[in-house]
Design a protein around this motif. Sequence first.
Motif, short mmCIF file in Angstrom:
data_model
loop_
_atom_site.label_atom_id
_atom_site.label_comp_id
_atom_site.label_asym_id
_atom_site.label_seq_id
_atom_site.Cartn_x
_atom_site.Cartn_y
_atom_site.Cartn_z
N GLN A 4 89.90 49.14 -5.51
CA GLN A 4 90.31 48.81 -4.42
C GLN A 4 89.86 50.23 -3.18
OE1 GLN A 4 94.68 48.06 -3.72
NE2 GLN A 4 94.41 48.06 -1.67
N THR A 6 90.02 51.23 0.62
CA THR A 6 91.17 51.51 1.69
C THR A 6 90.63 52.49 2.66
OG1 THR A 6 92.00 53.80 1.65
CG2 THR A 6 93.02 51.98 -0.02
N ARG A 24 94.08 49.96 10.49
CA ARG A 24 95.30 48.95 9.27
C ARG A 24 95.27 47.16 10.09
NH1 ARG A 24 99.24 52.63 12.04
NH2 ARG A 24 99.64 50.98 13.73
N ASN A 27 92.41 47.09 7.59
CA ASN A 27 93.33 47.46 5.72
C ASN A 27 93.66 46.31 5.61
OD1 ASN A 27 93.47 48.68 3.35
ND2 ASN A 27 94.70 50.14 4.54
N ARG A 28 94.12 45.70 6.21
CA ARG A 28 94.32 44.23 6.06
C ARG A 28 93.79 43.06 5.67
NH1 ARG A 28 98.50 45.56 9.95
NH2 ARG A 28 97.94 44.29 11.51
N GLU A 29 92.71 42.71 6.63
CA GLU A 29 91.89 41.87 6.44
C GLU A 29 90.82 42.78 4.99
OE1 GLU A 29 87.68 41.23 8.43
OE2 GLU A 29 89.04 42.11 9.79
N HIS A 30 90.50 43.67 5.05
CA HIS A 30 90.32 44.18 3.42
C HIS A 30 90.85 43.50 2.49
CE1 HIS A 30 89.15 46.76 0.13
NE2 HIS A 30 88.37 45.93 0.18
N GLU A 31 92.47 43.76 2.00
CA GLU A 31 93.20 43.26 1.60
C GLU A 31 92.65 41.37 1.44
OE1 GLU A 31 94.51 44.36 -1.21
OE2 GLU A 31 94.49 46.20 -0.31
N VAL A 32 92.73 40.53 2.21
CA VAL A 32 92.87 39.50 2.63
C VAL A 32 91.41 38.69 1.44
CG1 VAL A 32 92.58 36.96 3.15
CG2 VAL A 32 94.59 38.90 4.75
N ARG A 34 90.35 40.11 -0.60
CA ARG A 34 90.43 41.39 -2.13
C ARG A 34 91.09 40.06 -2.84
NH1 ARG A 34 92.09 44.69 -4.11
NH2 ARG A 34 91.00 45.00 -5.94
N ARG A 35 92.01 39.95 -2.21
CA ARG A 35 93.11 38.70 -2.53
C ARG A 35 92.14 37.66 -3.10
NH1 ARG A 35 95.90 37.75 1.16
NH2 ARG A 35 96.73 40.11 1.73
N SER A 38 89.82 37.78 -5.83
CA SER A 38 90.47 37.94 -6.74
C SER A 38 90.83 36.11 -7.43
CB SER A 38 91.77 38.44 -6.66
OG SER A 38 92.40 39.02 -8.31
#
Length: 197
Positions: A4, A6, A24, A27-32, A34-35, A38
């Motif tokens: 992951q 960050t 921040r 990071n949120r955009e990256h998490e979206v 990745r999700r 996935s």
Amino acid sequence: MRRQLTVTDGLGSAGGGAVGNTERELNREHEVLRRTLSERHARVVRLDQEDLEFDAEYEQLVAEAARLIDFENTLPARLAEPKRERSERFVRWSWRAEAAVSALLIAAVFLLENTAWWLVVLVPHLLATLGGCTIKVTATRHATQAKIAAVLHALCLLVVLVSLGVLSAWFIIAILASWLVIGVASDGTEAAKGRTL
């Protein structure tokens, strides 16, 4: 499985509110991203290659992966943007202020009825500072460009002191040397590639 990422990886702690907010958000955009990748991957692995929807789902998986890779490739520049913007304000106003001081010194030559020979120093100084106002502040060179702008302040102070007779005219050599240093340091600031006002 990809580790992951960050946005603070390799950067240390965030400095400043704008930088922290940017991190921040990224990071949120990256998490979206990745999700989403996935979830798409989970759908593809459940399908058999003979299924009708496999090809469409696989194409979507590749597209999501490409989006994530593009995002990660642009991440360093996007993280540096708040700092670049701060540097840009400093650089832009530094060059503008020094151009204004140069114009005032030229006016002072006439108002104080000093010898017109000072124009040989002051007019090129004005033209150089006006030219500097349009240099594009880049993400890769913004810190260097801010340092150049700081050196410009010292040079302008020297020009003021020499042109007003506080320092000897021999300091013109130091002025020329300083402009040489600034010119060499400014080379590579992409002035020719993209100038802005």
